[in-house]
Design a protein around this motif. Sequence first.
Motif, PDB file in Angstrom:
ATOM      1  N   SER A 202      68.991  29.021   9.371  1.00  0.00           N
ATOM      2  CA  SER A 202      67.618  27.909   9.390  1.00  0.00           C
ATOM      3  C   SER A 202      66.445  28.599   8.928  1.00  0.00           C
ATOM      4  CB  SER A 202      67.393  27.548  10.904  1.00  0.00           C
ATOM      5  OG  SER A 202      66.080  26.976  11.050  1.00  0.00           O
ATOM      6  N   CYS A 203      65.792  27.830   7.712  1.00  0.00           N
ATOM      7  CA  CYS A 203      64.592  28.327   7.251  1.00  0.00           C
ATOM      8  C   CYS A 203      63.376  28.349   8.355  1.00  0.00           C
ATOM      9  CB  CYS A 203      64.247  27.514   5.976  1.00  0.00           C
ATOM     10  SG  CYS A 203      65.531  27.687   4.717  1.00  0.00           S
ATOM     11  N   ALA A 204      63.583  27.595   9.319  1.00  0.00           N
ATOM     12  CA  ALA A 204      62.562  27.374  10.380  1.00  0.00           C
ATOM     13  C   ALA A 204      62.648  28.398  11.435  1.00  0.00           C
ATOM     14  CB  ALA A 204      62.392  26.121  10.858  1.00  0.00           C
ATOM     15  N   ALA A 205      63.655  29.163  11.573  1.00  0.00           N
ATOM     16  CA  ALA A 205      64.005  29.845  12.624  1.00  0.00           C
ATOM     17  C   ALA A 205      63.583  31.506  12.511  1.00  0.00           C
ATOM     18  CB  ALA A 205      65.414  30.087  13.028  1.00  0.00           C
ATOM     19  N   TRP A 206      63.103  31.794  11.352  1.00  0.00           N
ATOM     20  CA  TRP A 206      62.707  33.188  11.279  1.00  0.00           C
ATOM     21  C   TRP A 206      61.326  33.257  10.378  1.00  0.00           C
ATOM     22  CZ3 TRP A 206      66.328  36.254  13.131  1.00  0.00           C
ATOM     23  CH2 TRP A 206      67.426  35.949  13.417  1.00  0.00           C
ATOM     24  N   SER A 207      60.754  34.388  10.648  1.00  0.00           N
ATOM     25  CA  SER A 207      59.258  34.568   9.940  1.00  0.00           C
ATOM     26  C   SER A 207      59.644  34.739   8.401  1.00  0.00           C
ATOM     27  CB  SER A 207      58.647  35.877  10.244  1.00  0.00           C
ATOM     28  OG  SER A 207      59.351  37.174  10.159  1.00  0.00           O
ATOM     29  N   GLU A 208      58.487  34.744   7.613  1.00  0.00           N
ATOM     30  CA  GLU A 208      58.865  34.783   6.191  1.00  0.00           C
ATOM     31  C   GLU A 208      59.767  36.304   5.925  1.00  0.00           C
ATOM     32  OE1 GLU A 208      56.431  35.055   1.870  1.00  0.00           O
ATOM     33  OE2 GLU A 208      55.617  33.905   3.485  1.00  0.00           O
ATOM     34  N   ASP A 209      59.280  37.323   6.496  1.00  0.00           N
ATOM     35  CA  ASP A 209      59.767  38.518   6.034  1.00  0.00           C
ATOM     36  C   ASP A 209      61.313  38.494   6.605  1.00  0.00           C
ATOM     37  OD1 ASP A 209      57.456  39.387   4.799  1.00  0.00           O
ATOM     38  OD2 ASP A 209      56.736  40.576   6.512  1.00  0.00           O
ATOM     39  N   GLN A 210      61.474  38.068   7.739  1.00  0.00           N
ATOM     40  CA  GLN A 210      62.753  38.148   8.288  1.00  0.00           C
ATOM     41  C   GLN A 210      63.773  37.179   7.518  1.00  0.00           C
ATOM     42  OE1 GLN A 210      61.765  36.794  12.303  1.00  0.00           O
ATOM     43  NE2 GLN A 210      62.281  38.815  12.943  1.00  0.00           N
ATOM     44  N   LEU A 211      63.430  36.159   7.052  1.00  0.00           N
ATOM     45  CA  LEU A 211      64.141  35.108   6.364  1.00  0.00           C
ATOM     46  C   LEU A 211      64.516  35.800   4.874  1.00  0.00           C
ATOM     47  CD1 LEU A 211      65.701  32.491   6.278  1.00  0.00           C
ATOM     48  CD2 LEU A 211      63.463  31.620   5.362  1.00  0.00           C
ATOM     49  N   ALA A 212      63.400  36.558   4.238  1.00  0.00           N
ATOM     50  CA  ALA A 212      63.683  37.001   2.924  1.00  0.00           C
ATOM     51  C   ALA A 212      64.810  38.217   3.167  1.00  0.00           C
ATOM     52  CB  ALA A 212      62.342  37.701   2.452  1.00  0.00           C
ATOM     53  N   ALA A 213      64.679  38.957   4.161  1.00  0.00           N
ATOM     54  CA  ALA A 213      65.690  39.962   4.217  1.00  0.00           C
ATOM     55  C   ALA A 213      67.008  39.314   4.424  1.00  0.00           C
ATOM     56  CB  ALA A 213      65.296  40.775   5.585  1.00  0.00           C
ATOM     57  N   LYS A 214      67.218  38.505   5.347  1.00  0.00           N
ATOM     58  CA  LYS A 214      68.376  37.708   5.505  1.00  0.00           C
ATOM     59  C   LYS A 214      69.201  37.151   4.343  1.00  0.00           C
ATOM     60  CE  LYS A 214      68.764  36.555  10.387  1.00  0.00           C
ATOM     61  NZ  LYS A 214      70.319  36.778  10.339  1.00  0.00           N
ATOM     62  N   LEU A 215      68.098  36.430   3.471  1.00  0.00           N
ATOM     63  CA  LEU A 215      68.639  35.911   2.322  1.00  0.00           C
ATOM     64  C   LEU A 215      68.952  36.674   1.268  1.00  0.00           C
ATOM     65  CD1 LEU A 215      66.417  32.578   2.273  1.00  0.00           C
ATOM     66  CD2 LEU A 215      69.190  32.678   2.515  1.00  0.00           C
ATOM     67  N   PHE A 216      67.892  37.718   0.986  1.00  0.00           N
ATOM     68  CA  PHE A 216      68.036  38.382  -0.152  1.00  0.00           C
ATOM     69  C   PHE A 216      68.106  40.129  -0.130  1.00  0.00           C
ATOM     70  CE2 PHE A 216      65.365  34.500  -1.082  1.00  0.00           C
ATOM     71  CZ  PHE A 216      66.149  33.921  -2.015  1.00  0.00           C
ATOM     72  N   GLY A 217      67.996  40.549   1.160  1.00  0.00           N
ATOM     73  CA  GLY A 217      67.961  41.747   1.455  1.00  0.00           C
ATOM     74  C   GLY A 217      66.969  42.406   1.039  1.00  0.00           C
ATOM     75  N   PRO A 218      66.553  43.718   1.134  1.00  0.00           N
ATOM     76  CA  PRO A 218      67.532  44.576   2.143  1.00  0.00           C
ATOM     77  C   PRO A 218      67.393  44.476   3.709  1.00  0.00           C
ATOM     78  CG  PRO A 218      65.720  46.070   1.498  1.00  0.00           C
ATOM     79  CD  PRO A 218      65.595  44.838   0.866  1.00  0.00           C
ATOM     80  N   ALA A 219      68.272  44.166   4.302  1.00  0.00           N
ATOM     81  CA  ALA A 219      68.250  43.866   5.881  1.00  0.00           C
ATOM     82  C   ALA A 219      68.284  45.215   6.666  1.00  0.00           C
ATOM     83  CB  ALA A 219      69.396  43.231   6.346  1.00  0.00           C
ATOM     84  N   GLU A 220      67.319  45.330   7.756  1.00  0.00           N
ATOM     85  CA  GLU A 220      67.316  46.456   8.465  1.00  0.00           C
ATOM     86  C   GLU A 220      68.505  46.947   8.971  1.00  0.00           C
ATOM     87  OE1 GLU A 220      64.102  46.101  11.325  1.00  0.00           O
ATOM     88  OE2 GLU A 220      62.754  45.709  10.014  1.00  0.00           O
TER      89      GLU A 220
END
Length: 442
Positions: A202-220
């Motif tokens: 969901s694009c509405a469930a995360w902040s911009e930084d969190q969504l960016a990491a989830k979609l494109f990485g790098p994830a923490e």
Amino acid sequence: MSRAMKVAIVDDEADMRQSISQWLALSGFDTETYASAEEALKGIGADFAGVVVSDIKMPGMDGMAFLKRLMSMDSGLPVIMITGHGDVPMAVEAMRVGAYDFLEKPFNPDRMTELAKRATQARRLTLDSRALRKELADGSVLMKKLIGASPAMERLREDILDLGQADSHVLIDGETGTGKTLVAHALHAVGPRASKRFLTVSCAAWSEDQLAAKLFGPAEDGAIPLVEEARGGTLCLEDIEALPNPLQARLLTFINEQGTPPETRIIAICNEHAQDKTLEDILRSDLFYRLGAMTILCPPLRSRGEDILTLFTRMSEGFAEEYGCDAPQVTAQEAAQLLQAPWPGNVRQLVNIAERAVLQNRRGSGSIASLLMADNEATGPAMTTEGKPLKEYVESFEKMLIDNTMRRHKGSIVAVMDELCLPRRTLNEKMAKYGLQRQDYV
């Protein structure tokens, strides 16, 4: 327990098998006993609807070898090991191999019951999850969930079958509660990517930084970016209208870099936008045209005519079975009210009404009209349906009545004739008119 699950008890000592079986049976479990691991393997397979309790020291195949066989067959099967005094190191090794837990003899029977309850709960979650994944991968099952004979639903099913075979990205739009996520799953399941991954975010469930990491990485946490994890399959972006502009640009770049056909298919779902705006007004135009080359519009419930009565019947019957009571009988006036209601919450709202109607019926109070009125007061003024000729309301109610009666009598024509006071010829003519077939009820 809401659903009795099996407990397979494996022990070469008859007294031990019997005592464990009797104790667990008194606690509400469905038990079965085996004198050896070899015998148990004949009755326990992958997706076994229960858990296993096994002694470690047994002649022939011992408990450890038995555990390894079970884990190779189904690693999600909970196995509780019973060990004698001094065999705790072996029990710890069993835990490493995959055992759910272990009990040391002599053990407290209440402790056995507690462990069995926890293990069956874990097993139920595992099996439910597997069933859901299987269902979501089965296009025919998903298409059957898209209930309705209205022209709008016929078109929707045709669109899903057509676009499911394509490789292009798809945009799904429609009011809240119209089943857009189900349509997305169906699009994936009926197409050539059905055996590949289907990932949703969901694009509405995360902040911009969190969504960016989830979609494109790098994830923490080091997780693989979703655009990579979904490679070869489908990535479903819910609430696409909430995707921040910088991420819209990154998504567009990702789409452009894939070429044709795309390695990862994007299905975008729009869940809400202002009535005076289209999704084209919200998304950057170049991204909109890449995603919206193929579009599916999920029809609102108020445009689906007698589908409303069909859905209400199926849902109320399902809830009645779940709650162990009778489904409410819909009167002609209530059928007209269901057909005329504005349904701002669409199918999701209808589900809630059906469940509450069943609960009311179980208590012997309330009416469908009162539920509809309460819902309208809660949601405020909403769009209303256009008036229809009386003939359409009468036919919709008549079809629902025959359908319900046929279901209740499991296709017995004689019983339906008696209850509805209809001669056989008239009943046959009406069933043919409404597309009802006896074999569907037997």
